[in-house]
Design an enzyme around this catalytic site. Structure first.
Site, PDB file in Angstrom:
ATOM      1  N   SER A  64       0.720  -1.252   0.053  1.00  0.00           N
ATOM      2  CA  SER A  64      -0.055  -0.015  -0.065  1.00  0.00           C
ATOM      3  C   SER A  64       0.767   1.283   0.022  1.00  0.00           C
ATOM      4  O   SER A  64       0.186   2.258  -0.111  1.00  0.00           O
ATOM      5  CB  SER A  64      -1.018  -0.093   1.307  1.00  0.00           C
ATOM      6  OG  SER A  64      -0.280  -0.002   2.517  1.00  0.00           O
ATOM      7  N   LYS A  83      -6.603   3.481   8.559  1.00  0.00           N
ATOM      8  CA  LYS A  83      -5.355   4.295   7.903  1.00  0.00           C
ATOM      9  C   LYS A  83      -6.305   5.959   7.972  1.00  0.00           C
ATOM     10  O   LYS A  83      -5.502   6.764   8.355  1.00  0.00           O
ATOM     11  CB  LYS A  83      -5.182   3.954   6.419  1.00  0.00           C
ATOM     12  CG  LYS A  83      -4.419   2.605   6.350  1.00  0.00           C
ATOM     13  CD  LYS A  83      -4.472   2.230   4.934  1.00  0.00           C
ATOM     14  CE  LYS A  83      -3.568   0.823   4.714  1.00  0.00           C
ATOM     15  NZ  LYS A  83      -3.161   0.656   3.384  1.00  0.00           N
TER      16      LYS A  83
END
Length: 789
Positions: A680, A723
């Site tokens: 990511s 996140k």
């Protein structure tokens, strides 16, 4: 008889020593031995048929040579001889001890020379004393071996002899001594040496005889006691029958028979139980299998074969109970309500098999208890952590000592219903070794198409587990076999946001710890700002366990201050450091000044999300690509893929390809002691590299996440909720994320979703345009788009 050297036939003896002046019967069967005896008969006259007898060193030797025989033997004469089909019976009488020389003949029998040894003579005080001790010891041995007639036989055979030497020889021949001890007595050179050897040997034999008698007496006593108990029990049963009373064993069997007749059992189970009950009634209560049969029947009678608890199918009430016990977790609550709705429409529907996956402390186990309370089922929890024996789940066979049913059936028996909610905790921490693989047993237990006739090794009868509501919990799916995962419906419990933790602390944790510390609301009040300060600066976790421990520690501090000062202290931000100590965590804030080559990324951890800054700097050409910061293989590959993509699109981005080819690059991710991995960070690395090559800074109010490909695509990633919440805590309000992750925004708290801006992208070019404001002002360079690599 004077000493002289002559030769005689030699007869080897296996387990016997012949002494002078004593008559001994011998069984002669070996071919050479018969030949030696026959030779003595042929060579001698009627009164002088002599040969030598000598003991073998090893009785097992069938064809002994001269080296296999002792050196001292006895010259004997034949008194009587009877021949038979298998040999001969010879009665011989010892004449004199001889020392045997070398064999002069070996076939058809052994013949050897010998030297006659002098007869033992002489006496003295020590000899007389030893003789008396020997006779006394021998008499004791005779009495131990035969208490009734031992003394009389000893007197007839030994004390009737007058010669002490002859008495010792007679005792040695009667005492069943080993051949080595008999031979030592024969080889004694003086009367005193003979007496000493015999006294030592008899003393040892007396000790052995007394010990053997003690063992035999004890064994006889035990046997008599057992026989006595058996007779008494038989008489007791006869008396009880005559009085019309039942023995405890018979009463127990009758009680099991009564319970069996009243129990509502399946036909197959009833047949097996009847057979086992009849078998137990025929057994004695002392039989080893009696208790095994009784325990087995009790298990059958205690299992809830047809007993079920009624489900509480009130959806509104169930929703209220779930909300009362847990804050948030809407996905899980929705799935439970769906199950209740299906059960209400179709009562015969099979129970679901759920797997709660999430970090520690998010409430997986307590959620199982709330579900059981909401639907009105019994709750049983089994911890599978460290379990490595398949028999723990399936049970042991009854043939083993101490056999027990498996944990699954034990849980059902404790619940008292065939439809409990059984929580299998820590299913990802199962072990495996030579005793089996417990996950293989779970595949049958958790498979609705198989568990309707689950056979426990101990019970060995089909039991229906299809009505059991199984819930498993795990922290990670990596260690769970794929075949087992396929049998469960996964429900992910992500970590809580700070706002969610605040509500949990207010509703559940603070009141519980206040009660534990013995305080009331006036003595222990914690405001929202204080709780948020504790959440941000004293804990860092996905769940709330550490948060509850911290609040509990704070409550104990307050309790102590009240007892010491009789005045509750004020709990605020200023007093927290005094009560809890210095702050433990300092959240990373958004950097105000972002130099070229630095970009903010977002990462997922077990403790929730985190803001991760990626730093890129140009270095010498020879260095190529340097990666530091404890990066995993996938993250390193993302960095190389990002550099390759930027190089291929350099002219389009306004970057001189020579800048890339003439410079190496160093990519570093701070917090180097923490391992990092995953795809990511691809867009973050591409942005940092572009910023370093162009010299343009990245916006300081933006963070990003997403996987990239060499062609410049941005692919979806996981952990979006965690996140974004991490970025919100750090003060970042703009997020660049893959367009395919748009559906994850629905899981965000309303507060975070309303306060933040989300830029959804499909290409790396879109990321760079939004993250690096000055990049659009650079005019693309002329020439081919594809740079030469």
């Amino acid at each position: 008889m004077a000493e002289k050297q002559t030769t005689y036939p030699v007869l080897p003896l296996k387990n016997t020593v012949v002494y002078p002046q004593l008559a001994v019967p011998l069984a002669v069967g070996r071919e050479k031995s018969l030949a030696a005896v026959e030779a003595a008969v042929e060579e001698g006259n009627d009164d002088d048929k002599v040969f030598i007898t000598v003991a073998q060193r090893d009785p097992d030797t069938e064809e002994p040579s001269r080296q296999d025989l002792f050196d001292v033997g006895t010259l004997v004469t034949i008194r009587r001889m009877e021949r038979g089909e298998n040999g001969a019976q010879v009665l011989v009488q010892g004449m004199q001890r001889v020392r045997i020389g070398e064999a002069v003949q070996n076939e058809p029998y052994m013949r050897a020379g010998c030297t006659f040894l002098p007869e033992l003579a002489g006496d003295g005080a020590e000899v007389d004393a030893l003789v008396r001790e020997i006779l006394d010891t021998a008499r004791k041995i005779a009495q131990v071996l035969d208490p009734t007639s031992g003394a009389r036989v000893f007197h007839q055979l030994v004390e009737s002899l007058k010669d002490p030497v002859l008495q010792v020889y007679r005792i040695a021949s009667l005492a069943s001594l080993e051949v080595d001890h008999q031979q030592k007595i024969l080889e004694a050179e003086t009367t005193l040496d003979l007496m000493r050897r015999m006294h030592s040997t008899l003393t040892h034999e007396l000790q052995v005889s007394e010990l053997r008698k003690e063992i035999a007496t004890q064994a006889q006593s035990d046997m008599e006691q057992q026989q006595k108990e058996h007779v008494l029990r038989t008489q007791k049963r006869a008396i009880e029958q005559a009085l019309g009373e039942e023995s405890p064993e018979a009463a127990e069997a009758a009680e099991l028979r009564r319970r069996l007749e009243e129990a509502d059992l399946p036909e197959l189970v009833r047949e097996e139980a009847e057979r086992e009950c009849k078998r137990m009634e025929r057994m004695s209560a002392n039989a080893a299998d009696f208790q095994v049969a009784r325990t087995y029947l009790e298990l059958i009678l205690e299992l809830p074969w047809k007993v079920s608890t009624g489900d509480d199918l009130d959806l509104k009430k169930a929703h209220e109970i779930l909300d009362e016990d847990h804050f948030g977790l809407e996905d899980v609550k929705e799935r439970i309500l769906e199950f209740l709705a299906v059960m209400k429409m179709n009562p015969e529907a099979k129970a679901p098999i759920l797997c709660f996956v999430g970090p520690p402390g998010v409430g997986k186990t307590s959620l199982g208890q709330s579900i059981a309370r909401a639907i009105g089922r019994k709750f049983e929890r089994l911890s599978l952590g460290g379990l490595h024996d398949e028999a723990e789940l399936r049970g042991h066979r009854r043939t083993y000592i101490g056999a027990m049913p498996g944990r699954i059936l034990q849980a059902v028996r404790r619940a008292g219903a065939n439809n409990p909610l059984i929580m299998l905790d820590e299913v990802d921490k199962l072990g495996r070794d030579f005793r089996g693989d417990p996950t293989a047993a779970l595949m049958e237990i958790l498979d609705p198409s198989q568990n309707f006739e689950f056979r426990d090794n101990y019970l060995n009868l089909p039991f229906d587990l299809s009505k059991v509501f199984f819930i498993t919990t795990a922290n990670s799916l990596e260690t769970i076999p794929r075949a087992l995962l396929d049998r469960m419906e996964l429900l992910e419990l992500s970590g809580y946001s700070h706002a969610e933790k605040l509500q949990i602390a207010k509703r559940y944790l603070t009141p519980r710890q206040r009660k534990e510390a013995g305080l009331d609301e006036t003595q222990f009040q914690v405001g929202d700002d204080v709780l948020m300060h504790i959440i941000q600066r004293y804990t860092r976790e996905a769940g709330v366990r550490e948060l509850e421990r911290t609040i509990g520690r704070l409550a104990r501090k307050v309790t102590r201050r009240i007892l010491e000062d009789e005045q509750p202290p004020k709990v605020d931000d200023k007093s927290l450091t005094e009560l809890l100590g210095p702050e433990r965590f300092f959240p990373e804030k958004a950097r105000r000044d972002m130099p070229p080559g630095v970009a903010a990324g977002l990462a997922w951890t077990e403790a929730g999300g985190d803001v991760l800054y990626v730093e890129a700097a140009l270095v010498q050409k020879d260095e190529k690509v340097i990666l530091t910061g404890h990066l995993g293989d996938v993250m390193q590959e993302s960095a190389r893929a990002a550099r390759s993509h930027i190089w291929s699109a350099a002219r389009k981005l306004g970057i001189d390809p020579d800048t890339i080819s003439n410079n190496g690059v160093h990519i570093h991710v701070p917090a180097g002691a923490v391992p990092k991995d995953g795809p990511s960070a691809g867009v973050t690395m591409a942005t940092a590299l572009t910023s370093a090559y162009t010299g343009l800074p990245v916006r300081n109010d933006i963070a990003m996440t997403g996987e990239i490909t060499l062609s410049g695509l941005v692919l979806p990633v996981g952990g979006i909720k965690e996140k974004i919440l991490a970025a919100h805590r750090a003060g970042i309000r703009t997020i660049i994320m893959p367009r395919e992750n748009e559906h994850d925004l629905k899981k965000l708290p309303d507060q975070a979703r309303d306060e933040m801006q989300f830029i959804l992208v499909d290409q790396v070019d879109e990321v760079l345009e939004n993250a690096i404001p000055g990049l659009a002002k650079l005019s693309p360079l002329t020439g081919p788009t594809q740079a030469k690599v």
